[in-house]
Motif scaffolding. Structure first.
Motif, PDB file in Angstrom:
ATOM      1  N   TRP A 140     -49.693 -37.402 -13.027  1.00 16.81           N
ATOM      2  CA  TRP A 140     -48.181 -37.324 -12.791  1.00 16.81           C
ATOM      3  C   TRP A 140     -47.329 -38.330 -13.535  1.00 16.81           C
ATOM      4  O   TRP A 140     -48.097 -39.298 -13.113  1.00 16.81           O
ATOM      5  CB  TRP A 140     -47.302 -36.717 -12.004  1.00 16.81           C
ATOM      6  CG  TRP A 140     -46.452 -36.787 -11.767  1.00 16.81           C
ATOM      7  CD1 TRP A 140     -45.151 -36.174 -12.379  1.00 16.81           C
ATOM      8  CD2 TRP A 140     -45.261 -36.173 -10.665  1.00 16.81           C
ATOM      9  NE1 TRP A 140     -43.538 -36.153 -12.271  1.00 16.81           N
ATOM     10  CE2 TRP A 140     -43.906 -36.216 -10.839  1.00 16.81           C
ATOM     11  CE3 TRP A 140     -45.761 -36.093  -8.694  1.00 16.81           C
ATOM     12  CZ2 TRP A 140     -42.789 -36.016  -9.626  1.00 16.81           C
ATOM     13  CZ3 TRP A 140     -44.274 -35.944  -8.010  1.00 16.81           C
ATOM     14  CH2 TRP A 140     -43.515 -35.238  -8.579  1.00 16.81           C
ATOM     15  N   TYR A 141     -47.308 -38.342 -14.554  1.00 21.47           N
ATOM     16  CA  TYR A 141     -46.377 -39.556 -15.676  1.00 21.47           C
ATOM     17  C   TYR A 141     -44.988 -39.933 -15.591  1.00 21.47           C
ATOM     18  O   TYR A 141     -44.639 -38.393 -15.280  1.00 21.47           O
ATOM     19  CB  TYR A 141     -47.342 -39.193 -16.567  1.00 21.47           C
ATOM     20  CG  TYR A 141     -48.177 -39.181 -17.254  1.00 21.47           C
ATOM     21  CD1 TYR A 141     -48.754 -39.915 -17.668  1.00 21.47           C
ATOM     22  CD2 TYR A 141     -48.594 -37.826 -17.096  1.00 21.47           C
ATOM     23  CE1 TYR A 141     -50.064 -40.808 -17.963  1.00 21.47           C
ATOM     24  CE2 TYR A 141     -50.359 -37.976 -17.454  1.00 21.47           C
ATOM     25  CZ  TYR A 141     -50.825 -39.032 -18.124  1.00 21.47           C
ATOM     26  OH  TYR A 141     -52.933 -39.420 -17.782  1.00 21.47           O
ATOM     27  N   PHE A 142     -44.793 -40.691 -14.891  1.00 28.48           N
ATOM     28  CA  PHE A 142     -42.900 -41.387 -15.014  1.00 28.48           C
ATOM     29  C   PHE A 142     -42.738 -41.982 -16.325  1.00 28.48           C
ATOM     30  O   PHE A 142     -43.565 -43.748 -16.574  1.00 28.48           O
ATOM     31  CB  PHE A 142     -43.140 -42.167 -13.711  1.00 28.48           C
ATOM     32  CG  PHE A 142     -44.040 -40.872 -12.710  1.00 28.48           C
ATOM     33  CD1 PHE A 142     -43.109 -39.931 -12.314  1.00 28.48           C
ATOM     34  CD2 PHE A 142     -44.848 -40.949 -12.273  1.00 28.48           C
ATOM     35  CE1 PHE A 142     -43.434 -39.426 -11.279  1.00 28.48           C
ATOM     36  CE2 PHE A 142     -45.502 -41.174 -10.813  1.00 28.48           C
ATOM     37  CZ  PHE A 142     -44.082 -39.500 -10.578  1.00 28.48           C
ATOM     38  N   THR A 143     -42.060 -41.742 -17.570  1.00 26.03           N
ATOM     39  CA  THR A 143     -42.202 -42.687 -18.833  1.00 26.03           C
ATOM     40  C   THR A 143     -40.866 -42.708 -18.777  1.00 26.03           C
ATOM     41  O   THR A 143     -39.748 -42.490 -18.233  1.00 26.03           O
ATOM     42  CB  THR A 143     -42.333 -41.556 -20.043  1.00 26.03           C
ATOM     43  OG1 THR A 143     -41.639 -40.495 -20.568  1.00 26.03           O
ATOM     44  CG2 THR A 143     -43.904 -41.307 -19.636  1.00 26.03           C
ATOM     45  N   ILE A 144     -40.480 -43.572 -19.388  1.00 27.08           N
ATOM     46  CA  ILE A 144     -39.306 -44.406 -20.076  1.00 27.08           C
ATOM     47  C   ILE A 144     -38.858 -44.751 -21.898  1.00 27.08           C
ATOM     48  O   ILE A 144     -40.529 -44.911 -22.795  1.00 27.08           O
ATOM     49  CB  ILE A 144     -39.427 -46.155 -19.820  1.00 27.08           C
ATOM     50  CG1 ILE A 144     -39.281 -46.516 -18.044  1.00 27.08           C
ATOM     51  CG2 ILE A 144     -37.704 -46.686 -20.388  1.00 27.08           C
ATOM     52  CD1 ILE A 144     -39.178 -46.883 -17.617  1.00 27.08           C
ATOM     53  N   ASN A 145     -38.920 -43.946 -22.208  1.00 24.36           N
ATOM     54  CA  ASN A 145     -38.299 -43.604 -23.855  1.00 24.36           C
ATOM     55  C   ASN A 145     -39.021 -42.783 -24.498  1.00 24.36           C
ATOM     56  O   ASN A 145     -40.112 -43.455 -25.571  1.00 24.36           O
ATOM     57  CB  ASN A 145     -38.098 -44.874 -24.453  1.00 24.36           C
ATOM     58  CG  ASN A 145     -36.830 -45.106 -23.658  1.00 24.36           C
ATOM     59  OD1 ASN A 145     -35.757 -44.965 -23.555  1.00 24.36           O
ATOM     60  ND2 ASN A 145     -36.352 -46.112 -24.524  1.00 24.36           N
ATOM     61  N   GLY A 146     -40.297 -42.117 -23.011  1.00 24.47           N
ATOM     62  CA  GLY A 146     -41.639 -41.434 -23.196  1.00 24.47           C
ATOM     63  C   GLY A 146     -43.234 -42.762 -23.570  1.00 24.47           C
ATOM     64  O   GLY A 146     -43.918 -41.716 -23.391  1.00 24.47           O
ATOM     65  N   GLN A 147     -42.420 -43.362 -23.300  1.00 27.76           N
ATOM     66  CA  GLN A 147     -43.487 -44.536 -22.288  1.00 27.76           C
ATOM     67  C   GLN A 147     -44.488 -45.000 -21.609  1.00 27.76           C
ATOM     68  O   GLN A 147     -43.099 -44.689 -20.368  1.00 27.76           O
ATOM     69  CB  GLN A 147     -43.251 -45.937 -23.049  1.00 27.76           C
ATOM     70  CG  GLN A 147     -42.842 -46.415 -24.487  1.00 27.76           C
ATOM     71  CD  GLN A 147     -42.099 -47.385 -25.476  1.00 27.76           C
ATOM     72  OE1 GLN A 147     -41.512 -47.449 -25.208  1.00 27.76           O
ATOM     73  NE2 GLN A 147     -43.397 -48.216 -25.697  1.00 27.76           N
ATOM     74  N   GLN A 148     -45.600 -45.041 -21.149  1.00 24.27           N
ATOM     75  CA  GLN A 148     -46.375 -44.886 -20.119  1.00 24.27           C
ATOM     76  C   GLN A 148     -46.365 -46.619 -19.364  1.00 24.27           C
ATOM     77  O   GLN A 148     -46.675 -46.959 -20.901  1.00 24.27           O
ATOM     78  CB  GLN A 148     -46.802 -44.466 -19.943  1.00 24.27           C
ATOM     79  CG  GLN A 148     -47.724 -44.765 -18.150  1.00 24.27           C
ATOM     80  CD  GLN A 148     -49.808 -43.996 -18.176  1.00 24.27           C
ATOM     81  OE1 GLN A 148     -49.794 -43.622 -18.712  1.00 24.27           O
ATOM     82  NE2 GLN A 148     -49.800 -44.136 -17.091  1.00 24.27           N
ATOM     83  N   PHE A 149     -45.355 -46.899 -18.342  1.00 26.51           N
ATOM     84  CA  PHE A 149     -45.816 -48.112 -18.245  1.00 26.51           C
ATOM     85  C   PHE A 149     -45.272 -49.904 -19.384  1.00 26.51           C
ATOM     86  O   PHE A 149     -46.060 -50.418 -19.438  1.00 26.51           O
ATOM     87  CB  PHE A 149     -47.315 -48.747 -17.427  1.00 26.51           C
ATOM     88  CG  PHE A 149     -46.869 -49.788 -16.657  1.00 26.51           C
ATOM     89  CD1 PHE A 149     -46.318 -49.696 -14.914  1.00 26.51           C
ATOM     90  CD2 PHE A 149     -47.563 -51.159 -16.624  1.00 26.51           C
ATOM     91  CE1 PHE A 149     -46.052 -50.749 -14.891  1.00 26.51           C
ATOM     92  CE2 PHE A 149     -47.524 -52.048 -15.662  1.00 26.51           C
ATOM     93  CZ  PHE A 149     -46.593 -51.928 -15.139  1.00 26.51           C
ATOM     94  N   PRO A 150     -44.731 -49.600 -19.625  1.00 27.92           N
ATOM     95  CA  PRO A 150     -43.931 -50.608 -21.314  1.00 27.92           C
ATOM     96  C   PRO A 150     -43.730 -51.545 -20.177  1.00 27.92           C
ATOM     97  O   PRO A 150     -43.403 -51.595 -18.828  1.00 27.92           O
ATOM     98  CB  PRO A 150     -42.875 -49.616 -21.642  1.00 27.92           C
ATOM     99  CG  PRO A 150     -42.612 -49.063 -20.910  1.00 27.92           C
ATOM    100  CD  PRO A 150     -43.334 -48.701 -19.933  1.00 27.92           C
ATOM    101  N   THR A 151     -43.294 -52.474 -20.842  1.00 23.82           N
ATOM    102  CA  THR A 151     -43.151 -54.034 -21.228  1.00 23.82           C
ATOM    103  C   THR A 151     -41.667 -53.644 -21.334  1.00 23.82           C
ATOM    104  O   THR A 151     -41.160 -53.608 -22.374  1.00 23.82           O
ATOM    105  CB  THR A 151     -44.359 -55.288 -21.045  1.00 23.82           C
ATOM    106  OG1 THR A 151     -45.129 -54.786 -20.471  1.00 23.82           O
ATOM    107  CG2 THR A 151     -43.380 -56.364 -21.008  1.00 23.82           C
ATOM    108  N   ILE A 152     -40.305 -54.258 -20.214  1.00 21.80           N
ATOM    109  CA  ILE A 152     -38.604 -54.836 -21.286  1.00 21.80           C
ATOM    110  C   ILE A 152     -38.771 -55.479 -21.089  1.00 21.80           C
ATOM    111  O   ILE A 152     -39.259 -56.566 -20.543  1.00 21.80           O
ATOM    112  CB  ILE A 152     -38.092 -53.760 -20.054  1.00 21.80           C
ATOM    113  CG1 ILE A 152     -39.004 -52.259 -19.627  1.00 21.80           C
ATOM    114  CG2 ILE A 152     -36.806 -54.007 -20.482  1.00 21.80           C
ATOM    115  CD1 ILE A 152     -37.463 -52.003 -18.655  1.00 21.80           C
ATOM    116  N   PRO A 153     -39.122 -56.538 -22.600  1.00 19.87           N
ATOM    117  CA  PRO A 153     -38.354 -58.132 -22.847  1.00 19.87           C
ATOM    118  C   PRO A 153     -36.434 -57.987 -22.180  1.00 19.87           C
ATOM    119  O   PRO A 153     -36.284 -57.174 -22.296  1.00 19.87           O
ATOM    120  CB  PRO A 153     -38.521 -57.724 -24.202  1.00 19.87           C
ATOM    121  CG  PRO A 153     -38.698 -56.898 -24.742  1.00 19.87           C
ATOM    122  CD  PRO A 153     -39.032 -55.538 -23.617  1.00 19.87           C
ATOM    123  N   VAL A 154     -37.289 -59.360 -21.068  1.00 18.73           N
ATOM    124  CA  VAL A 154     -35.590 -59.723 -20.453  1.00 18.73           C
ATOM    125  C   VAL A 154     -35.225 -61.318 -21.500  1.00 18.73           C
ATOM    126  O   VAL A 154     -36.016 -62.252 -21.917  1.00 18.73           O
ATOM    127  CB  VAL A 154     -35.924 -59.902 -19.314  1.00 18.73           C
ATOM    128  CG1 VAL A 154     -34.583 -61.001 -18.917  1.00 18.73           C
ATOM    129  CG2 VAL A 154     -36.548 -58.603 -18.765  1.00 18.73           C
TER     130      VAL A 154
END
Ligand code: CU
Length: 728
Positions: free
Chosen positions: A336-350
């Motif tokens: 089961w995949y949970f994505t953000i913008n289609g990406q699995q476990f991306p890094t979000i720059p802050v």
């Protein structure tokens, strides 16, 4: 001020079978050092309007998802095939994207960037594959025989626009859900003897959606809305977002002087996918073979173990579990995949200048409880609440905190904001957690520029706090975070002085002002005689909606009941409808606009009969939670004082759960699928905190209200409503 528990969390403590199906969420883990290994979050691709128009061709079709690698049992990895919107500038004719033009077909979803007053034109084409009937849950429901042909359509969620049907002189559709577009390659639909869920169209339809000039700026989204297939299509990837205006329209960036220091706006689209391992899977109607990495369209809340086993790392996915021992299914080998913008476990720059995140839960049935966390202190970090369901908030400085909590509809854990060093127009709201049921949107500003109040370090993870055990607060991650400077930690130490809060001039005020969309006459409405049976809701009366089951012995018969009640809550004879599944043939609520085609405010009362959560959503408008005994003219009264606006507006609202008392609880839990009857609620044996809403109707057309947990909507928890012009 002490953080409070939302109703939702209290409700979530009640553990019933159905309840679990709604809230069984993520248990995602991370190694603290992992984000360095993952890809940076990529913004959704954007199609912007030019000279007042955005004209697109949107093709729903299968496509490989290169951002997800499913581990094959034979070794190696395969990319699953999802359903995506292929989007390109609309060619003069035809149903294919012209060579040489920009074409986007991302599983993660694109953004349509519009301005108030724009025209959105879409030729929508269906190229979805035919479905195996055994894998389609509602093909045998009344009117559902065409569902295996995989018809689709488009709905623009949250937009305050007419639900316009085509006419002889204008064949285009507005934001109208009663049309099913079929792929001709899948065969011709058969008539459903009056139970068709709208008209059938072959190949394509054209939509034309005019964004009103007084439409609030903010975040909306689009997705399919075919009754019986919404879950299948959304959970396969069909969703994108719409923005109206710019972030600057509602934030006066006083705190951020100079162009170089405006906060970084990001769009985060949350989707999930259940992928199966090759083999035989038990569907509701029997076993069927599935291919490797095939998407389970009829999502199963019990796909994974609720908690990771010892040592298991969950980064944006969890392994399929074998639940066959306790009545569930065996999903071993699946994921089961949970994505953000289609990406699995991306890094979000802050960014050091601060972040402004715009979140959309585009999952079919999955809810999130999201936190930004600081791994050094294991505490959630503060974010400033900027917008709810797309509309920026605007609270007078003297708004009592209880009213803020009530208006926010149990979606946020609200905590005290730090003192601001700069002038703030409206009362700032700070949150440490947000509950996002399906379709919810949230706008959050971070407080990073001058350090993270209440925290020693930097944000390191963004993820779900659902089912958090005492010691696994770090083990459920959708993404890692790192500062733009490149290091995971530490951030620069907090600067001297108080943190800067965003100063908001929220559209929740503008919509209520003279000329605002919820106060001005509807320009498209002309006086017309009332259709038979259509009448305004008498003053003081309200509409009561019941959320339950049509057949209490069958937990798949989701339905809504209805009655009109007077000022004392007594039902009006001949207005009552038992809890029933959606049938487009049933007479609907009908109401006219007010004199001069002005918006009409109605009070609705939602009665939860189920011991699991539902998420109320209504098309073409917004809603505001109110309280029966509220101080007159306060923000939570049916009519707030003029000049203060609506505070917070929403378009989906989580309902708490019903609690049957001891005399009936065995009966309800064992023989009624965990759902009370209306009678049990009336005679006081089934307690349920009713939700009162102010709903302004300002746009014409036939549309729907429903539960936005798509499993429930497809099952029948939906009803029709019609708004017609005023006769004078
Ligand atoms: Cu529901």
């Amino acid at each position: 001020m002490r953080p409070f528990l939302t109703d939702m969390e209290v409700n979530m403590a009640i553990n019933t079978k159905r309840q679990v199906s709604v809230i069984r969420i993520l248990a995602l883990a991370m190694l603290v050092s992992c984000p360095a290994m993952s890809d940076e979050l990529v913004e959704p691709k954007v199609f912007s309007s030019h000279a007042g128009t955005l004209s697109l061709l949107i093709i729903a079709k299968p496509s490989q998802i290169p951002t997800i690698s499913f581990p094959a049992q034979s070794g190696g990895a395969v990319n699953p095939t999802g359903w995506v919107y292929e989007i390109c500038p609309r060619p003069p004719a035809g149903t294919t994207c012209a060579p040489g033009r920009v074409v986007v077909a991302d599983y993660g979803g694109a953004r349509l960037a519009l301005q108030p007053g724009d025209r959105l034109e879409i030729r929508f084409v269906n190229r979805l594959p035919k479905l195996d009937p055994i894998k389609v849950a509602h093909a045998e429901d009344e009117g559902g025989a065409n569902l295996p042909l995989n018809p689709s359509n488009l709905h623009t969620h949250g937009l305050i626009v007419p639900a316009r049907a085509p006419t002889a002189t204008d064949p285009t559709f507005g934001d109208y859900v009663f049309v099913n577009v079929f792929n001709p390659a899948n065969g011709l639909p058969a008539s459903q003897g009056g139970h068709d869920h709208g008209q059938n169209a072959m190949d394509f339809v054209d939509y034309r959606i005019d964004i009103p000039r007084n439409h609030p700026s903010g975040l909306y989204w689009f997705h399919p809305h075919v009754h019986g297939l919404s879950l299948n299509q959304v959970s396969s990837g069909l969703a994108g977002i719409i923005t109206i205006g710019e972030v600057e329209n509602y934030t006066s960036l006083i705190a951020y002087s100079g162009a170089a220091s405006r906060p970084q706006a990001r769009h985060l689209i949350l989707k999930d996918l259940q992928l199966l391992a090759a083999g035989t899977v038990q569907f509701e109607k029997g076993p069927a073979s599935v291919a490797n990495a095939e998407i389970l369209h009829q999502q199963d809340p019990d796909f994974c173990q609720q908690f990771p086993v010892s040592g298991e790392i969950r980064q944006g996915s969890c392994p399929g579990a074998d639940k066959s021992g306790d009545g569930g299914k065996n999903f071993t080998g699946g994921r089961w995949y949970f994505t953000i913008n289609g990406q699995q476990f991306p890094t979000i720059p802050v960014n050091a200048q601060g972040e402004l995140w715009r979140l959309t839960n585009a999952s079919g049935s999955l809810s999130y409880r999201l936190q930004l966390s600081d791994d050094s202190t294991k505490t959630p970090m503060l974010m400033q609440l900027v917008a709810v369901d797309g509309v920026s908030i605007n609270l007078p400085q003297d708004t009592p905190i209880g009213s803020v909590v009530h208006l926010a509809g149990a979606k946020f854990t609200i905590v005290a904001c730090p003192k601001s060093s700069t002038f703030i127009r409206s009362l700032p709201v700070c949150v440490s957690e947000l509950v996002m049921m399906p379709s919810a949107r949230g706008g959050l500003g971070d407080l990073s520029r001058l350090g993270w109040p209440g925290s020693a370090g930097a944000p390191e993870g963004f993820g779900d706090a659902q089912n958090a055990g005492p010691d696994d607060g770090q083990r459920r991650r959708l993404a890692g975070c790192r500062s733009r400077e490149g290091s995971l930690r530490p951030r620069p130490p907090p600067s001297v002085g108080a943190p800067s809060l965003l100063s908001l001039a929220g559209d929740a005020l503008k919509v209520a002002e003279v000329g605002g969309i919820l106060s001005a006459p509807a320009p498209e409405a002309q006086p017309a005689p009332l259709p038979a049976g259509c009448r305004p809701l008498p003053p003081g009366h309200r509409r009561r909606i019941f959320f339950g089951l049509e057949d209490l012995t069958d937990d798949s018969t989701f339905g809504l009941g209805y009655e009109e009640v007077d000022e004392r809550g007594a039902p009006i004879p001949n207005t009552q409808t038992a809890v029933m599944r959606f049938d487009p043939m049933r007479p609907s609520i009908c109401l006219p606009l007010g004199p001069g085609q002005t918006p009409v405010h109605e009070t609705w009362e939602l009665v939860q009969l189920s011991t699991e959560n539902h998420n109320f959503h209504i098309h073409q408008t917004k809603l505001r939670p109110i309280e029966a005994g509220a101080r007159p003219f306060s923000l939570i009264a049916a009519r707030p004082a003029s000049g203060v606006g609506y505070g917070i507006l929403e378009d989906n609202l989580p309902l708490g759960v019903a609690s049957p008392d001891r005399s009936i609880s065995d009966q309800v839990m064992n023989n009624q699928s965990g759902v009370c009857s209306i009678e049990q609620w009336r005679n006081g044996h089934c307690r349920s905190k009713t939700v009162m809403l102010d709903i302004p109707f300002s746009k014409l057309g036939d549309f729907v209200y429903h539960c936005h947990i798509l499993e429930h909507e497809d099952g029948g928890m939906m009803a029709k409503i019609r708004v017609v012009p005023s006769p004078f």
